[in-house]
Design a protein around this motif. Sequence first.
Motif, short mmCIF file in Angstrom:
data_model
loop_
_atom_site.label_atom_id
_atom_site.label_comp_id
_atom_site.label_asym_id
_atom_site.label_seq_id
_atom_site.Cartn_x
_atom_site.Cartn_y
_atom_site.Cartn_z
N GLY A 32 -25.91 -33.93 -4.57
CA GLY A 32 -26.07 -32.51 -4.89
C GLY A 32 -25.87 -31.63 -3.67
O GLY A 32 -24.91 -31.78 -2.91
N ARG A 33 -26.80 -30.72 -3.44
CA ARG A 33 -26.73 -29.81 -2.30
C ARG A 33 -27.26 -30.44 -1.01
O ARG A 33 -27.24 -29.82 0.04
CB ARG A 33 -27.50 -28.53 -2.62
N LYS A 34 -27.76 -31.67 -1.13
CA LYS A 34 -28.26 -32.43 0.03
C LYS A 34 -29.35 -31.68 0.79
O LYS A 34 -29.43 -31.69 2.02
CB LYS A 34 -27.10 -32.79 0.96
N ASN A 35 -30.23 -31.03 0.01
CA ASN A 35 -31.32 -30.26 0.62
C ASN A 35 -32.37 -31.17 1.24
O ASN A 35 -32.67 -32.25 0.73
CB ASN A 35 -32.02 -29.41 -0.44
N GLN A 36 -32.96 -30.70 2.33
CA GLN A 36 -34.20 -31.30 2.82
C GLN A 36 -35.36 -30.34 2.58
O GLN A 36 -36.49 -30.76 2.37
CB GLN A 36 -34.10 -31.64 4.31
N ILE A 37 -35.05 -29.05 2.58
CA ILE A 37 -36.05 -28.04 2.24
C ILE A 37 -35.81 -27.60 0.81
O ILE A 37 -34.71 -27.16 0.46
CB ILE A 37 -35.97 -26.83 3.18
N GLU A 38 -36.82 -27.71 -0.02
CA GLU A 38 -36.71 -27.29 -1.42
C GLU A 38 -37.46 -25.98 -1.62
O GLU A 38 -38.58 -25.81 -1.13
CB GLU A 38 -37.29 -28.36 -2.35
#
Length: 212
Positions: free
Chosen positions: A103-109
């Motif tokens: 997906g967006r490869k987030n670490q902060i949601e």
Amino acid sequence: MASKTDIAKALLGIKAVFLRPDEPFTWASGIQSPIYCDNRLTLSYPEVRTLVDEGLAALAKERYPEMEALMGTSTAGIAHAAIAADRLGIPMGYVRGSAKDHGRKNQIEGHLEPGQKVVVVEDLISTGGSVIECVEVLRAAGAQVLGIVSIFTYGMAKSAKRLGEAQVQNASLCDLDTLVKVAVEEGYIQPADEARLLAFRDNPSDTSWMNR
């Protein structure tokens, strides 16, 4: 806001904290410990959950009045950050242990504005390593981290040193000194065990407390 003694009694009452100086636990690091904390259990007890999350909200407001959002640590801090943020009426998000690989490869949601003033919510501070990693991720994303609020801290010298080097402050609802004092008063441990637990806290790598 509940006192440290109130929080200690609540954690001991629901067995979120186990004190076993004669049958130590083994941490993931291999350290032999007379104490084990599972503050996730607070979520299963409504009265304790309310006590803790109202306490975290009040502590964050008292220590960091300029805060604009709460950010929970993954995974134990997420629910507490959400509940405390709801009580404060402010945004909330959380930091993953690592970025997603899809997906967006987030670490902060959650939504984070550059320069936003945030407070990190953690359940437990032991050596401080994991929460400092969370702080660094937020800073790298442009957040202004005002500090940390946590349910419980061991008060280890290593965590104090690490937090100082990272230039971030932690405020906890309860600490080991208060908890062991209450544990003695309430009959969870023997009076002689108090010194053993504090000796562990002062130098976790020294196992001489096990022989006392």
